[in-house]
Structure formats: structure tokens, C-alpha cells
Design a protein around this motif. Structure first.
Motif, PDB file in Angstrom:
ATOM      1  N   UNK A  37     -45.240  83.255 -20.618  1.00 44.68           N
ATOM      2  CA  UNK A  37     -45.758  82.528 -19.300  1.00 44.68           C
ATOM      3  C   UNK A  37     -44.325  81.664 -18.868  1.00 44.68           C
ATOM      4  N   UNK A  38     -43.303  81.607 -19.534  1.00 43.13           N
ATOM      5  CA  UNK A  38     -42.014  81.038 -19.064  1.00 43.13           C
ATOM      6  C   UNK A  38     -41.070  81.883 -18.252  1.00 43.13           C
ATOM      7  N   UNK A  39     -41.590  83.151 -17.957  1.00 41.54           N
ATOM      8  CA  UNK A  39     -40.785  84.186 -17.362  1.00 41.54           C
ATOM      9  C   UNK A  39     -40.869  84.136 -15.933  1.00 41.54           C
ATOM     10  N   UNK A  40     -39.762  83.319 -15.134  1.00 45.66           N
ATOM     11  CA  UNK A  40     -39.979  82.901 -13.733  1.00 45.66           C
ATOM     12  C   UNK A  40     -39.784  83.945 -12.752  1.00 45.66           C
ATOM     13  N   UNK A  41     -39.614  85.201 -13.233  1.00 44.70           N
ATOM     14  CA  UNK A  41     -39.431  86.336 -11.932  1.00 44.70           C
ATOM     15  C   UNK A  41     -40.105  87.507 -12.591  1.00 44.70           C
ATOM     16  N   UNK A  42     -41.465  87.239 -13.301  1.00 41.91           N
ATOM     17  CA  UNK A  42     -42.130  88.272 -13.986  1.00 41.91           C
ATOM     18  C   UNK A  42     -42.671  89.213 -12.765  1.00 41.91           C
ATOM     19  N   UNK A  43     -42.954  88.627 -11.743  1.00 43.09           N
ATOM     20  CA  UNK A  43     -43.594  89.347 -10.536  1.00 43.09           C
ATOM     21  C   UNK A  43     -42.985  90.778  -9.883  1.00 43.09           C
ATOM     22  N   UNK A  44     -41.743  90.803 -10.424  1.00 40.53           N
ATOM     23  CA  UNK A  44     -40.774  91.831 -10.165  1.00 40.53           C
ATOM     24  C   UNK A  44     -41.148  92.884 -10.942  1.00 40.53           C
ATOM     25  N   UNK A  45     -41.458  92.927 -12.119  1.00 42.16           N
ATOM     26  CA  UNK A  45     -41.486  93.908 -13.134  1.00 42.16           C
ATOM     27  C   UNK A  45     -43.228  94.242 -13.085  1.00 42.16           C
ATOM     28  N   UNK A  68     -35.315  92.909 -14.063  1.00 40.45           N
ATOM     29  CA  UNK A  68     -36.442  93.401 -14.639  1.00 40.45           C
ATOM     30  C   UNK A  68     -36.659  92.814 -15.992  1.00 40.45           C
ATOM     31  N   UNK A  69     -37.945  92.771 -16.533  1.00 36.33           N
ATOM     32  CA  UNK A  69     -38.194  92.043 -17.652  1.00 36.33           C
ATOM     33  C   UNK A  69     -38.844  93.157 -18.761  1.00 36.33           C
ATOM     34  N   UNK A  70     -38.090  94.049 -19.626  1.00 35.81           N
ATOM     35  CA  UNK A  70     -38.815  94.905 -20.389  1.00 35.81           C
ATOM     36  C   UNK A  70     -39.909  94.324 -21.555  1.00 35.81           C
ATOM     37  N   UNK A  71     -39.441  93.183 -22.082  1.00 30.62           N
ATOM     38  CA  UNK A  71     -40.482  92.855 -22.885  1.00 30.62           C
ATOM     39  C   UNK A  71     -41.877  92.557 -22.553  1.00 30.62           C
ATOM     40  N   UNK A  72     -41.978  92.332 -21.013  1.00 29.27           N
ATOM     41  CA  UNK A  72     -43.476  91.827 -20.312  1.00 29.27           C
ATOM     42  C   UNK A  72     -44.331  93.106 -20.567  1.00 29.27           C
ATOM     43  N   UNK A  73     -43.710  94.408 -21.011  1.00 27.21           N
ATOM     44  CA  UNK A  73     -44.646  95.451 -21.014  1.00 27.21           C
ATOM     45  C   UNK A  73     -45.245  95.382 -22.577  1.00 27.21           C
ATOM     46  N   UNK A  74     -44.837  94.515 -23.521  1.00 22.39           N
ATOM     47  CA  UNK A  74     -45.371  94.732 -24.650  1.00 22.39           C
ATOM     48  C   UNK A  74     -46.739  93.576 -24.498  1.00 22.39           C
ATOM     49  N   UNK A  75     -46.967  93.141 -23.335  1.00 26.99           N
ATOM     50  CA  UNK A  75     -48.011  92.254 -23.238  1.00 26.99           C
ATOM     51  C   UNK A  75     -48.835  92.465 -22.141  1.00 26.99           C
ATOM     52  N   UNK A  76     -49.265  93.704 -21.744  1.00 25.41           N
ATOM     53  CA  UNK A  76     -49.827  94.114 -20.599  1.00 25.41           C
ATOM     54  C   UNK A  76     -51.146  93.532 -20.529  1.00 25.41           C
ATOM     55  N   UNK A  77     -51.838  93.105 -21.430  1.00 24.14           N
ATOM     56  CA  UNK A  77     -53.102  92.394 -21.443  1.00 24.14           C
ATOM     57  C   UNK A  77     -53.197  91.144 -20.587  1.00 24.14           C
TER      58      UNK A  77
END
Length: 261
Positions: A37-45, A68-77
Motif C-alpha cells: 500500500x506504499x507503492x505510489x505508482x502502482x497503477x502503471x503496473x 513498473x513494480x514486479x513485486x506487485x504481481x505476488x499480491x494479485x489479490x
């Protein structure tokens, strides 16, 4: 009136890039959230995930402006949670609105994304602006294409000026956010002299300009037919996807088999 919940508002803020923590009294602090929840540009990914193939990711990486933020893909839920909260809030805003007229908004788009739009529907959540003059950083998209968008009043949408008022972290953007799967028609327009002077990431003038007319109804049939919907990704598969995106962002070699996955 259908009230937008605090959870829905926080999901919208996260999508927008506002990751400020809430205080106990509900107000926003200057302290930032951590982790996902601290990733300020997550919408791009998040937006890339809704496009077929990896072309959108590759163009963003090539532009060197949209990390892009690869680690977001580990929290798809959690990503799906943000999608759902945002769309619920869009529907509430539509239902609460007394507007009956079309609204006009504007967007700069990548050439590769325009080719997807030409198939007749929006693909991802789509940020537009009530301002016809794009901010400078929005002009540098690969294959820059300008869009004028007509938005019917009965289409789910979020006007950030209206829902956030003086707590809006990015008031200069004058943003209206639209959902995916909107039926559209596109008509080619002529570029103005000023618009012809814009330059994309490769120093080229805009490829073109289109009027995008949104239909009164969402394409739920299209949504139901999307191959990706209803597919449950395992933790291991999410990790593989994150590792693949990491390779792309680092300019490492990848195989066709990895891309197909």
C-alpha cells in the motif's frame, strides 16, 4: 445517496498514487504507508496487467519514465481488491449524479494502446482529464496519440475533484477515471498546430488524434468472455510472473515460453 466507503476511497487514492496514511480521526497525515500500500505508482503496473501480451509493458519500459513494480504481481489479490473497490465507487458516483449531459475529457495515449482501443472497447481503467492541455510528462508516450473522449452521464466514472475536494493530492490533473470494458467508437480528427508541436519519447510528432465516443452501456458480455477472467493464479505462478517482469525491467533476455506464460 450511496455513500462511498473509506475503504473504497483509500483504494481510489492508492490507484491515483496517493499513499498517505490515515490518522485515527480519519484525516490524512504526511506519513506514507509501507509495503504494497506504499507503492505510489502502482497503477502503471496494474494497468499493464489488463492488456494482452507484453507490448504495453515493453513500451513503458522503453520510455524509461513509467517504472513498473514486479513485486506487485505476488499480491494479485490486493490488486483485484483495488479494482473492485474502485469500480463499486464509480457505480455509486454514477447513481448519485444528477447529470444528464455528456462530458468531454482528454487523454494522451500510446500507439500500441490505441491499436487495442480500435477493437471497440476500453481495456484497462483509463485516466482522463477535464483539461485539454496535457501536462508535459504526458506528451512523452511512445507513438503519442491524442484522444478527445465523450463520456455519457450514465457510465460509471470518478471525478477526483468532486470526490476528494481539497484533499486531492493531484488537483492539477483534473482527473476523471473510467472503467475497463466500455464500448467505444473512434473517429479520426485533425491535429492543431499546437498539438503537432508535441514530441513523443522518440522525438516524433503525434501519430494522430481521435474522438472517442463511449456507448451508454458497459460491455459486460466482453468482460465475461475475457480469457483471463476466472483464472486462479497460484502463488508460484504469481512469483514466476513477478520474476519475468523483473527480467523485462532489467533488460535481461527472456524466452518466448516465459512470455506466453
Amino acid at each position: 445517496m450511496k455513500e462511498i466507503t473509506t475503504k473504497e476511497l483509500d483504494s481510489i487514492r492508492f490507484y491515483q498514487g496517493d499513499v498517505r496514511k490515515r490518522k485515527e480521526d480519519g484525516s490524512l497525515s504526511d506519513e506514507l504507508q509501507e509495503g504494497f500500500w506504499g507503492q505510489c505508482s502502482a497503477y502503471k503496473t496494474m494497468n499493464c496487467l489488463m492488456f494482452p501480451g507484453i507490448g504495453n509493458e515493453m513500451e513503458r519500459i522503453r520510455e524509461k519514465k513509467a517504472a513498473l513494480i514486479p513485486q506487485l504481481l505476488t499480491e494479485v489479490d490486493k490488486i483485484v481488491e483495488v479494482y473492485c473497490d474502485t469500480f463499486r465507487a464509480m457505480c455509486k458516483c454514477r447513481d448519485n449524479s444528477h447529470e444528464t449531459m455528456y462530458r468531454k475529457a482528454y487523454r494522451t495515449e500510446r500507439g500500441i494502446s490505441v491499436e487495442e482501443l480500435k477493437k471497440g472497447y476500453t481495456v484497462s481503467f483509463t485516466s482522463t482529464s477535464k483539461s485539454s492541455t496535457p501536462e508535459e510528462f504526458l506528451k512523452g508516450k511512445s507513438g503519442l496519440t491524442l484522444l478527445e473522449i465523450l463520456i455519457p452521464a450514465n457510465v460509471p466514472q470518478l471525478d477526483f475533484e468532486e470526490i476528494f475536494c481539497d484533499t486531492n493530492l493531484f488537483p492539477q490533473q483534473r482527473e476523471i477515471l473510467l472503467p475497463p470494458f466500455l464500448k467505444i467508437q473512434m473517429k479520426e480528427l485533425s491535429l492543431s498546430e499546437t498539438e503537432n508541436a508535441y514530441r513523443d519519447t522518440d522525438g516524433n510528432p503525434p501519430k494522430g488524434k481521435y474522438l472517442v465516443e463511449i456507448a451508454d452501456e458497459m460491455d459486460f458480455a466482453k468482460m465475461a468472455k475475457e480469457d483471463s477472467l476466472g483464472i486462479q493464479m497460484t502463488e508460484a505462478e504469481n512469483k514466476e510472473a513477478a520474476e519475468f517482469l523483473e527480467k523485462l525491467t532489467q533488460g535481461m533476455d527472456t524466452s518466448e515460453e516465459e512470455a506466453r506464460k
